[in-house]
Write an enzyme that holds these catalytic residues in place. Structure first.
Site, PDB file in Angstrom:
ATOM      1  N   CYS B  87      42.076  44.075  41.904  1.00 37.54           N
ATOM      2  CA  CYS B  87      42.248  43.217  43.070  1.00 37.54           C
ATOM      3  C   CYS B  87      43.719  43.126  43.478  1.00 37.54           C
ATOM      4  O   CYS B  87      44.291  44.106  43.931  1.00 37.54           O
ATOM      5  CB  CYS B  87      41.630  41.847  42.807  1.00 37.54           C
ATOM      6  SG  CYS B  87      41.412  40.857  44.291  1.00 37.54           S
ATOM      7  N   HIS B 196      36.097  42.970  40.215  1.00 30.19           N
ATOM      8  CA  HIS B 196      36.669  42.367  39.007  1.00 30.19           C
ATOM      9  C   HIS B 196      35.859  42.642  37.741  1.00 30.19           C
ATOM     10  O   HIS B 196      35.032  41.814  37.341  1.00 30.19           O
ATOM     11  CB  HIS B 196      36.763  40.851  39.194  1.00 30.19           C
ATOM     12  CG  HIS B 196      37.816  40.436  40.151  1.00 30.19           C
ATOM     13  ND1 HIS B 196      39.063  40.002  39.766  1.00 30.19           N
ATOM     14  CD2 HIS B 196      37.819  40.410  41.504  1.00 30.19           C
ATOM     15  CE1 HIS B 196      39.789  39.714  40.822  1.00 30.19           C
ATOM     16  NE2 HIS B 196      39.053  39.955  41.899  1.00 30.19           N
ATOM     17  N   GLU B 198      36.793  42.311  34.763  1.00 31.39           N
ATOM     18  CA  GLU B 198      37.118  41.331  33.708  1.00 31.39           C
ATOM     19  C   GLU B 198      36.249  40.078  33.798  1.00 31.39           C
ATOM     20  O   GLU B 198      36.256  39.259  32.877  1.00 31.39           O
ATOM     21  CB  GLU B 198      38.619  40.982  33.743  1.00 31.39           C
ATOM     22  CG  GLU B 198      39.040  39.926  34.763  1.00 31.39           C
ATOM     23  CD  GLU B 198      39.123  40.444  36.191  1.00 31.39           C
ATOM     24  OE1 GLU B 198      38.553  41.507  36.488  1.00 31.39           O
ATOM     25  OE2 GLU B 198      39.745  39.749  37.017  1.00 31.39           O
TER      26      GLU B 198
END
Lengths: 106, 236
Positions: B87, B196, B198
Site C-alpha cells: 500500500c 494488504h 499482513e
C-alpha cells in the site's frame, strides 16, 4: 518579499479523477460550457534576499525531484514574482515586469 | 538461523505493527526500523508498511522516500535484499524508483475497504514462491490513492517480462491499468502491491472465506516465501 511560483499539472495522458469530479460539480451548479477541468498544484517559495540564478537553479531542481513526480506530472512553469508593491513590505513596483512576474520556463 | 525481517515506521505509518506481527507469525524475527535511522540493524529483508506517511502530503510516499533509512534500503535492494512494499509502502517504492509507474487517486474517488481476490501472476519473486502460479488469494484492500498508472511502454515491458506479480480478479477496485495490483523489479527481490497480505495471516482476524468468517490466511505465504528463500540462501 520576492517569491518563486512553481506550477505542476498532471500529465495530459494521465486521467485526473479530481478534475473530473470538479467538472461534474460545475455542471450540477449550472456553471456550464467547459469541456474538461484538470486540477494541478501551485507552490510558492519565499526567498531570503534576492532571487539569483543560483536560487532559481535550486528551485528547478526541487521542482523536478520533490515537487513533481515526472511519471505522472509536468512542471509547467517556474516563475519569479514580486509583491507588486501592494503588500506594504516596502518593495517597489518593478517597471520591467509590470505584471509582477516573469516566466522563467520559456 | 532465524531470518530477520525489518519493518520501517514512518511518521503516519499505520500497519507497521500488523506487518511485524505477520513476520513473527510466519516464523521470522521481527525487527522494528525507524525512518530517521539509516541503520538496517542487520536485517535480511525489509517491509515498507501501509498507512499515510507524512499524511500523504504532496503525493503518497513522496516525502517518505527521502527518509535516511530509504537510502540504505535502496542500496540493499539493488544488492538483492528482499523488499516488500504494501500500500503506502508500494507508493514509496515507486517514488524512490525501485519500481516503475505511480499511484494516483482511485478512479471513482472513493476510499475502498474490502476483501479482494487477487491472482498470483508471478510465483517466482522473493515474496511469492510459496504460492502456485495463477493461484487466487483473498486479502484485504483499503486505499484512496490506489490507481496504478504507467505509460504504455512501461506496462508492455512489465507484462512482457512477467513483472506483473498480482492482478485484481472480479473487480478492479481503483481503475488500475490492466488490473495490476502489484509488480516486481526485474530481479524479483522487490515487490510492491496495494492490497494488504499482513491483514490475512491469522485465523479469526482475516478475510471471510467460504469455509467460515474471518478465517482467511492467504497473506501469510508472502512472509514464509521470503523466509524460505533467505534460509535457503544462508545454507547454500
Amino acid at each position: 518579499m520576492p517569491k518563486i511560483i512553481v506550477d505542476v499539472m498532471p500529465k495530459p495522458e494521465i486521467l485526473d479523477p479530481q478534475g473530473k469530479a470538479i467538472g461534474a460539480a460545475l455542471t450540477r451548479l449550472g456553471i456550464e460550457g467547459f469541456r474538461e477541468v484538470r486540477q494541478g498544484k501551485r507552490f510558492e517559495l519565499k526567498v531570503h534576499g534576492e532571487i539569483t540564478d543560483e536560487v532559481l537553479a535550486k528551485v528547478q531542481h526541487a521542482a523536478q525531484t520533490l515537487l513533481s513526480n515526472p511519471v505522472i506530472e509536468d512542471v509547467v512553469s517556474v516563475k519569479k514574482t514580486e509583491c507588486g508593491g501592494n503588500c506594504g513590505c516596502g518593495h517597489a513596483k518593478s517597471d520591467q515586469a509590470p505584471n509582477g512576474h516573469k516566466d522563467l520556463l520559456a | 538461523m532465524t531470518a530477520r525481517i525489518g519493518v520501517v515506521t514512518f511518521p503516519g505509518s499505520l500497519d507497521d505493527r500488523d506487518a511485524l506481527r505477520a513476520v513473527r507469525l510466519a516464523g521470522a524475527e521481527a525487527v522494528p526500523l525507524f525512518h530517521a535511522d539509516a541503520d538496517l540493524k542487520d536485517v535480511d529483508a525489509v517491509v515498507l508498511p501501509g498507512g499515510f506517511s507524512y499524511g500523504d502530503y504532496l503525493r503518497a510516499g513522496a516525502i517518505a522516500r527521502f527518509a535516511p533509512v530509504m537510502d540504505t534500503i535502496v542500496d540493499a535492494a539493488e544488492g538483492g535484499m528482499p523488499v516488500l512494499g504494501i500500500c503506502n509502502g508500494f507508493q514509496v517504492l515507486t517514488e524512490v524508483h525501485l519500481l516503475p509507474g505511480s499511484m494516483i487517486k482511485n478512479e471513482h474517488l472513493h476510499f475502498v475497504c474490502r476483501d479482494q481476490t487477487l491472482r498470483v501472476e508471478n510465483a517466482q519473486t522473493a515474496w511469492t514462491t510459496e504460492y502456485r502460479q495463477g493461484e487466487e488469494i483473498v486479502v484485504p484492500l483499503k486505499n484512496q490513492d490506489g490507481q496504478y498508472v504507467a505509460d504504455a511502454h512501461t506496462l508492455d515491458e512489465l507484462e512482457g517480462e512477467g513483472r506483473v506479480a498480482f492482478r485484481y480478479v472480479g473487480w478492479n477496485p481503483n481503475g488500475s491499468r490492466r488490473d495490476i495490483a502489484g509488480i516486481t523489479n526485474a530481479r524479483g527481490n522487490v515487490v510492491g502491491l496495494m492490497p494488504h497480505p499482513e491483514h490475512a495471516v491469522e485465523s479469526g482476524f482475516g478475510p471471510d472465506s467460504v469455509e467460515g468468517g474471518r478465517i482467511g490466511t492467504d497473506g501469510l505465504a508472502f512472509f514464509t516465501s521470503a523466509i524460505k528463500g533467505l534460509l535457503a540462501r544462508a545454507s547454500s
